[in-house]
Each structure stands twice: as C-alpha cells, then as structure tokens.
Design an enzyme around this catalytic site. Sequence first.
Site, PDB file in Angstrom:
ATOM      1  N   GLY A   1     -16.081  43.504  54.503  1.00 42.59           N
ATOM      2  CA  GLY A   1     -16.903  43.150  55.663  1.00 42.59           C
ATOM      3  C   GLY A   1     -18.400  43.281  55.462  1.00 42.59           C
ATOM      4  N   SER A   2     -18.880  43.124  54.224  1.00 41.87           N
ATOM      5  CA  SER A   2     -20.336  43.239  54.064  1.00 41.87           C
ATOM      6  C   SER A   2     -21.071  42.027  54.645  1.00 41.87           C
ATOM      7  CB  SER A   2     -20.712  43.466  52.602  1.00 41.87           C
ATOM      8  OG  SER A   2     -20.513  42.314  51.830  1.00 41.87           O
ATOM      9  N   ASN A   3     -20.478  40.852  54.549  1.00 42.63           N
ATOM     10  CA  ASN A   3     -21.097  39.699  55.213  1.00 42.63           C
ATOM     11  C   ASN A   3     -21.044  39.848  56.726  1.00 42.63           C
ATOM     12  OD1 ASN A   3     -22.107  37.475  53.367  1.00 42.63           O
ATOM     13  ND2 ASN A   3     -20.151  38.013  52.408  1.00 42.63           N
TER      14      ASN A   3
ATOM     15  N   MET B   1      -9.283  35.801  53.964  1.00 47.01           N
ATOM     16  CA  MET B   1      -8.580  35.280  52.794  1.00 47.01           C
ATOM     17  C   MET B   1      -7.245  34.608  53.127  1.00 47.01           C
ATOM     18  SD  MET B   1     -11.011  35.827  50.819  1.00 47.01           S
ATOM     19  CE  MET B   1     -10.772  35.813  49.056  1.00 47.01           C
ATOM     20  N   ARG B   2      -7.134  34.013  54.313  1.00 48.38           N
ATOM     21  CA  ARG B   2      -5.956  33.195  54.644  1.00 48.38           C
ATOM     22  C   ARG B   2      -6.419  31.757  54.811  1.00 48.38           C
ATOM     23  NH1 ARG B   2      -1.751  35.880  53.320  1.00 48.38           N
ATOM     24  NH2 ARG B   2      -0.448  34.446  54.504  1.00 48.38           N
TER      25      ARG B   2
ATOM     26  N   ASN C   1     -17.697  28.956  57.022  1.00 53.36           N
ATOM     27  CA  ASN C   1     -17.219  29.906  56.018  1.00 53.36           C
ATOM     28  C   ASN C   1     -18.336  30.160  55.012  1.00 53.36           C
ATOM     29  OD1 ASN C   1     -15.287  31.389  54.415  1.00 53.36           O
ATOM     30  ND2 ASN C   1     -15.147  29.615  53.055  1.00 53.36           N
TER      31      ASN C   1
ATOM     32  N   HIS D   1     -18.763  31.075  50.856  1.00 61.95           N
ATOM     33  CA  HIS D   1     -18.021  31.127  49.594  1.00 61.95           C
ATOM     34  C   HIS D   1     -19.018  31.445  48.481  1.00 61.95           C
ATOM     35  CE1 HIS D   1     -14.767  30.217  46.821  1.00 61.95           C
ATOM     36  NE2 HIS D   1     -15.640  29.547  46.086  1.00 61.95           N
TER      37      HIS D   1
ATOM     38  N   ASP E   1     -12.067  25.622  50.855  1.00 61.74           N
ATOM     39  CA  ASP E   1     -13.452  25.657  50.370  1.00 61.74           C
ATOM     40  C   ASP E   1     -14.059  24.256  50.331  1.00 61.74           C
ATOM     41  OD1 ASP E   1     -13.306  28.452  50.094  1.00 61.74           O
ATOM     42  OD2 ASP E   1     -12.464  28.286  48.092  1.00 61.74           O
TER      43      ASP E   1
ATOM     44  N   GLU F   1     -25.705  36.231  49.614  1.00 65.19           N
ATOM     45  CA  GLU F   1     -24.838  35.900  50.760  1.00 65.19           C
ATOM     46  C   GLU F   1     -25.350  36.563  52.036  1.00 65.19           C
ATOM     47  OE1 GLU F   1     -20.502  36.046  50.236  1.00 65.19           O
ATOM     48  OE2 GLU F   1     -20.833  36.432  48.112  1.00 65.19           O
TER      49      GLU F   1
END
Length: 211
Positions: A13-15, A91-92, A108, A110, A146, A175
């Site tokens: 959860g850093s983003n 990550m789903r 999103n 990436h 992606d 990011e």
Amino acid sequence: MTVKTAILISGRGSNMTALLDAAAQPGFPAEIVAVISNRPDAKGLEKAAEAGIPTAVVDHKAYPDKVHFELALEDALAASGAELVCLAGFMRLLSAEFVNRRLGRIVNIHPSLLPSFKGLEPQKQALDAGVRVSGCTVHFVTPGMDEGPSLLQAVVPVQPGDDAAALSARILAAEHKAYPAALRILADGGVRFEDGRAVFADPGAETALFP
Ligand code: GAR
C-alpha cells in the site's frame, strides 16, 4: 467539490499512502472514501485505518468464483459512494463486465512504461530486456491486463549496476509522484476516456515526468 475515490489494494500500500497523503492536502480534488483489499493480511489496510480511512476486505478466496467476488466488490464500492476507483497494487484481474461498467472512472498504476513489460515482474523484464530507461504508467483500465490509454507516465533511468530490487525502488519513488499527479488531473476533469483514448482538456497538461 471533491471526487469520491476508492483505492483497491492487495499488499503493502505505498501507492495508497501516496494518494492518501496527496488527498489530505487542501485543495486536492479527490477525497479517499475507502480502501478495499482482496487480502485480509494486506499491510496497507493498517496504514489506511491509521489515517482514519474506512477500510474493507473483500477476500477473493471467500467466494466461489469471480462473479461473486466482483458482486461483493461492487457492494463495497457502492457502500463507499466512490465515483472513481484507483487500483494500487491490486493483483486480481477484473472482468470485462466489471471494468466496462466504470470505463473512464477506473485507473491503475503499473511499474513500467506501458505497453512494454505488462504482467508480473516488469522491473525484472526491463532488466532482462536491457533497456536503459523504464518507469511507471498511470492508465485508464480497460478489459485487457495492463492495457488502456495512459494518463501519465514517469521516466526512470536504468543504471548499470541495477538489480530488480534497486530498479523497483527507483521506480516506486516515481510512482509515488506519478499517481497523485494523475489522480489530480482526472479528478479535476482534466482528462476523460473517449473512444479508447485519453483526451486531455489542457493540451499543455503535465502528463510526462522526467527524472
Ligand atoms: C507497485 O509497484 C505497483 O505499480 C505494482 O505493484 C506495486 C504495489 O506496491 N502494480 C502492478 O504491478 C500492477 N500490474 P504498493 O502496494 O506499495 O503500492
């Protein structure tokens, strides 16, 4: 007016933290109304709770299939009142139905310059390919993994001694700048999704960040 935004996470959860910090600044056009994780043990859940943000777990393992998992995710999003969804290390792979219901309202991040290095371990893929720059991409989510047009990309140099950990850390720092900058543009109405493209209201919008 702020745009109610939910963040979907699966891990550290850093983003998410970068988005929460940005949204806590006066005048930021988005308000984070929920952090939702598909993993009960995601570290980001604790950080969100500490920041006073409502959290929810929608554990994909608790549902018989993706349809039921996504119905529960829809319920959690509806309960939060979120208009926008930011995937931040979620990550789903979401179904086309789920994504198409909120085209232009789901984004999103990436850790590569898409369309290069989709999927898993993009930093390792960049090293294996021998590229001299990589970076990160904030993009509208469309049904392919992606895929979807970029809102903002940040360029990060690959240095000669890099291993995957070193490159990942350098990209992650980018990011944390890129995601809040992209959410600001989106929540401000500075970009919209139209005919599969990102259309910017201001042709001079800062959509590329350089080191
Ligand atoms: C980030 O590097 C993000 O770009 C990546 O997972 C990491 C999550 O870290 N996402 C993907 O690879 C999605 N395809 P975080 O939980 O600390 O934000």
